[in-house]
Motif scaffolding. Structure first.
Motif, PDB file in Angstrom:
ATOM      1  N   PHE A 151       0.853  -1.111  -0.015  1.00 22.88           N
ATOM      2  CA  PHE A 151      -0.070   0.035  -0.098  1.00 22.88           C
ATOM      3  C   PHE A 151       0.821   1.117  -0.015  1.00 22.88           C
ATOM      4  CE2 PHE A 151      -2.573   3.324   1.870  1.00 22.88           C
ATOM      5  CZ  PHE A 151      -3.778   3.023   1.068  1.00 22.88           C
ATOM      6  N   ALA A 152       1.965   1.300   0.802  1.00 21.06           N
ATOM      7  CA  ALA A 152       2.693   2.325   0.765  1.00 21.06           C
ATOM      8  C   ALA A 152       3.563   2.780  -0.589  1.00 21.06           C
ATOM      9  CB  ALA A 152       3.911   2.306   1.896  1.00 21.06           C
ATOM     10  N   ILE A 153       4.015   1.532  -1.090  1.00 25.08           N
ATOM     11  CA  ILE A 153       4.687   1.830  -2.469  1.00 25.08           C
ATOM     12  C   ILE A 153       3.537   2.340  -3.571  1.00 25.08           C
ATOM     13  CG2 ILE A 153       5.514   0.455  -4.414  1.00 25.08           C
ATOM     14  CD1 ILE A 153       6.582  -1.673  -2.395  1.00 25.08           C
ATOM     15  N   VAL A 154       2.292   1.657  -3.616  1.00 24.47           N
ATOM     16  CA  VAL A 154       1.346   2.135  -4.472  1.00 24.47           C
ATOM     17  C   VAL A 154       0.901   3.570  -4.086  1.00 24.47           C
ATOM     18  CG1 VAL A 154      -1.020   1.679  -5.139  1.00 24.47           C
ATOM     19  CG2 VAL A 154       0.470  -0.053  -4.855  1.00 24.47           C
TER      20      VAL A 154
ATOM     21  N   ALA B 271      -7.953   8.644  -4.782  1.00 22.74           N
ATOM     22  CA  ALA B 271      -8.278   8.163  -3.275  1.00 22.74           C
ATOM     23  C   ALA B 271      -9.154   6.708  -3.544  1.00 22.74           C
ATOM     24  CB  ALA B 271      -9.031   9.336  -2.897  1.00 22.74           C
ATOM     25  N   GLU B 272      -9.850   6.885  -4.918  1.00 21.90           N
ATOM     26  CA  GLU B 272     -10.656   5.872  -4.953  1.00 21.90           C
ATOM     27  C   GLU B 272      -9.723   4.409  -5.299  1.00 21.90           C
ATOM     28  OE1 GLU B 272     -13.744   6.238  -7.823  1.00 21.90           O
ATOM     29  OE2 GLU B 272     -15.138   7.104  -6.623  1.00 21.90           O
ATOM     30  N   GLU B 273      -9.034   4.630  -6.053  1.00 28.50           N
ATOM     31  CA  GLU B 273      -7.899   3.706  -6.552  1.00 28.50           C
ATOM     32  C   GLU B 273      -7.234   3.071  -5.293  1.00 28.50           C
ATOM     33  OE1 GLU B 273      -3.605   3.169  -9.027  1.00 28.50           O
ATOM     34  OE2 GLU B 273      -4.654   4.783  -9.051  1.00 28.50           O
ATOM     35  N   LEU B 274      -6.805   3.941  -4.270  1.00 34.01           N
ATOM     36  CA  LEU B 274      -6.271   3.258  -2.948  1.00 34.01           C
ATOM     37  C   LEU B 274      -7.256   2.673  -2.357  1.00 34.01           C
ATOM     38  CD1 LEU B 274      -3.841   6.491  -2.120  1.00 34.01           C
ATOM     39  CD2 LEU B 274      -3.341   4.335  -2.894  1.00 34.01           C
ATOM     40  N   THR B 275      -8.464   3.143  -2.033  1.00 32.81           N
ATOM     41  CA  THR B 275      -9.363   2.495  -1.542  1.00 32.81           C
ATOM     42  C   THR B 275      -9.732   1.098  -1.868  1.00 32.81           C
ATOM     43  OG1 THR B 275     -10.332   4.669  -0.904  1.00 32.81           O
ATOM     44  CG2 THR B 275     -11.870   2.448  -0.643  1.00 32.81           C
ATOM     45  N   ARG B 276      -9.664   1.138  -3.279  1.00 35.34           N
ATOM     46  CA  ARG B 276      -9.957  -0.164  -3.891  1.00 35.34           C
ATOM     47  C   ARG B 276      -8.949  -1.030  -3.423  1.00 35.34           C
ATOM     48  NH1 ARG B 276     -11.848   2.845  -8.304  1.00 35.34           N
ATOM     49  NH2 ARG B 276      -9.873   2.717  -9.185  1.00 35.34           N
TER      50      ARG B 276
ATOM     51  N   ALA C 188       1.010   9.305  -5.675  1.00 32.36           N
ATOM     52  CA  ALA C 188       1.646  10.566  -5.245  1.00 32.36           C
ATOM     53  C   ALA C 188       2.380  11.171  -6.493  1.00 32.36           C
ATOM     54  CB  ALA C 188       2.065  10.729  -3.995  1.00 32.36           C
ATOM     55  N   GLU C 189       3.383  10.496  -6.622  1.00 34.31           N
ATOM     56  CA  GLU C 189       4.587  10.855  -7.877  1.00 34.31           C
ATOM     57  C   GLU C 189       3.617  11.124  -9.368  1.00 34.31           C
ATOM     58  OE1 GLU C 189       7.218   7.770  -8.030  1.00 34.31           O
ATOM     59  OE2 GLU C 189       8.489   8.662  -6.231  1.00 34.31           O
ATOM     60  N   SER C 190       2.772  10.194  -9.639  1.00 28.50           N
ATOM     61  CA  SER C 190       1.978  10.389 -10.904  1.00 28.50           C
ATOM     62  C   SER C 190       1.203  11.656 -10.618  1.00 28.50           C
ATOM     63  CB  SER C 190       0.859   9.325 -10.987  1.00 28.50           C
ATOM     64  OG  SER C 190       0.221   9.308 -11.838  1.00 28.50           O
ATOM     65  N   ASN C 191       0.496  12.075  -9.586  1.00 28.91           N
ATOM     66  CA  ASN C 191      -0.124  13.249  -9.554  1.00 28.91           C
ATOM     67  C   ASN C 191       0.639  14.421  -9.723  1.00 28.91           C
ATOM     68  OD1 ASN C 191      -2.625  11.863  -9.276  1.00 28.91           O
ATOM     69  ND2 ASN C 191      -2.613  11.951  -6.814  1.00 28.91           N
ATOM     70  N   GLU C 192       1.914  14.326  -9.073  1.00 27.69           N
ATOM     71  CA  GLU C 192       2.863  15.493  -9.152  1.00 27.69           C
ATOM     72  C   GLU C 192       3.152  15.625 -10.572  1.00 27.69           C
ATOM     73  OE1 GLU C 192       5.433  18.483  -8.381  1.00 27.69           O
ATOM     74  OE2 GLU C 192       3.930  17.393  -7.229  1.00 27.69           O
ATOM     75  N   ARG C 193       3.527  14.585 -11.364  1.00 31.79           N
ATOM     76  CA  ARG C 193       3.808  14.628 -12.921  1.00 31.79           C
ATOM     77  C   ARG C 193       2.766  15.374 -13.579  1.00 31.79           C
ATOM     78  NH1 ARG C 193       6.300   9.449 -11.796  1.00 31.79           N
ATOM     79  NH2 ARG C 193       4.452   8.481 -12.548  1.00 31.79           N
ATOM     80  N   ALA C 194       1.379  14.811 -13.437  1.00 32.63           N
ATOM     81  CA  ALA C 194       0.190  15.394 -14.019  1.00 32.63           C
ATOM     82  C   ALA C 194       0.077  16.819 -13.676  1.00 32.63           C
ATOM     83  CB  ALA C 194      -1.133  14.690 -13.562  1.00 32.63           C
TER      84      ALA C 194
END
Length: 421
Positions: free
Chosen positions: A43-46, A151-156, A51-57
């Motif tokens: 979970f921590a890695i994902v 957030a939904e991805e992490l929840t899933r 977070a890194e993907s959001n930063e790049r976006a």
């Protein structure tokens, strides 16, 4: 002694089931801990990857030229200095999402501003910057990224991990229970055999011992008027010995059967030591040895089994008599909150090799064949019995090699009312 013992547990099948369930619960708990650790790492890695993907976006969105070109879930606001500070915003941008203070700060020459806002129950990640590709800081861009999908991805992911952990725990519990039952069954059968032996020994030993005690008491009553004093004294000693043997037998049976628990009572170690010395004095005299008891006459009270402590003192004294040259001393004292029993002799002492395993079962310091030559066979159980009884009384046993002939020292906690004497 028998009245102070209570039965615990039930049928062998119940004992087997309880033992299997304990092992299964421990194994399942271990599996859950491992799954929690692995799941937490995943979970921590994902989460870090998201977070890194959001930063790049966010950074990529600052490079677009038109607010209408922003991808779904991203809202761009552009303030272009060439157009007189015209503000362009993305269509459908939620109210109150624009951070005007950040725009003014960056437009005034400040550094990039990162912030978060929650609007209508959705959390947005904001980046306000004037570093927009090949432009010379002539425009300010504010990008708002909707983190709802992340957030939904992490929840899933968390839900999937929890479901997998639950399924794995159920499978681990079932598999562990089956394996535990198979692994414990031979031990349970051995335990059942031991219990049958204990029951048979109880019946076979107690019956002749009871008859011996009864006959000794009858002889004692008849002999007071018709037998010499020394014979009468011997008969009284036989009565005392049979009584002690009965108590020792009961203690042995309780110790051998884990379903039996003896209720602890207050026991005077000094009195027990006196009784053990009296029981062994004739044997010591026959060997040409002097057996004595030193220490004060005040009671030294501990909580435990009187018969077991008598066995302990007898085992220590017998061990000392087997190695002594002339004298054996049984000393009972107190040290703080401990009762200290010290049995020493003037023999050769404990060599390092013997001291290392003296309390193990079947360990003996005698030379091979020496015991049989003396007419008695020794099994190397005396000090192991001492260690076991001491452990049952929450004490410690050590070998004192500093004494001239060697000594064994047992320390047992004093009974609560006796502490501080």
């Amino acid at each position: 002694m028998r009245s102070s013992a209570r039965r615990s547990g039930g049928r062998p099948d119940d004992d087997l089931r309880r033992a299997a369930l304990r092992l299964t619960a421990q194994f399942t708990a271990l599996v859950l801990i491992l799954l929690a650790v692995v799941g937490g790492i995943v979970f921590a890695i994902v989460a870090k990857s998201v977070a890194e993907s959001n930063e790049r976006a966010l950074v990529a969105a600052t490079q677009i030229d038109s607010a209408q070109d922003a991808p779904n879930g991203t809202f761009v606001t552009i303030v272009d200095a060439h157009d007189g500070g015209q503000v362009m915003t993305a269509p459908g941008m939620p109210d109150d999402l624009l951070d005007t203070a950040a725009l003014q700060s960056v437009a005034a020459g400040g550094g990039d501003v990162r912030s978060e806002r929650t609007v209508d129950g959705r959390r947005y990640l904001l980046l306000t910057t004037s570093s927009t590709g090949d432009r010379n800081h002539d425009r300010v861009v504010q990008v708002a990224l909707d983190e709802h999908e992340s957030a939904e991805e992490l929840t899933r992911l968390a839900t999937a991990l929890l479901i997998a952990a639950g399924v794995a725990a159920v499978l681990a519990f079932v598999a562990a229970y089956v394996m535990a039952r198979r692994a414990i069954r031979p031990l349970a059968e051995a335990l059942a055999l031991q219990r049958r032996f204990v029951a048979d020994a109880s019946h076979e030993l107690r019956t002749p011992l009871t008859l011996l005690s009864t006959r000794a008491q009858l002889l004692k009553r008849r002999g007071r008027s018709g037998l010499p004093d020394d014979v009468t004294a011997s008969v009284e000693e036989i009565v005392t010995d049979t009584r002690a043997l009965t108590e020792i037998l009961d203690d042995l049976l309780i110790a051998a059967d884990p379903r039996s628990v003896a209720e602890p009572t207050d026991v005077d170690v000094a009195e027990v030591a006196d009784e053990a010395v009296a029981l062994l004095r004739d044997d010591a005299h026959a060997r040409g040895l002097a057996l004595s008891r030193s220490g004060g006459a005040d009671p030294v009270v501990v909580s435990g089994s009187r018969a077991a402590l008598l066995r302990l003192v007898i085992a220590l004294a017998n061990n000392a008599l087997d190695h002594a040259r002339g004298t054996v001393d049984v000393d009972v004292t107190t040290a703080g909150t401990w009762a200290v029993l010290r049995v020493s002799d003037d023999g050769p002492g404990f060599s390092p090799e013997i001291a290392a395993n003296a309390f193990e079962r079947f360990a003996s310091g005698r030379a091979a064949g020496s015991s049989e030559a003396e007419g008695s066979r020794h099994y190397g159980l005396g000090l192991s019995i001492v260690a076991e009884i001491t452990r049952r009384h929450h004490g410690t046993v050590t070998i004192d090699r500093s004494a001239p002939g060697g000594a064994v020292v047992c320390s047992i906690p004093l009974a609560a009312p006796a502490r501080g004497r």
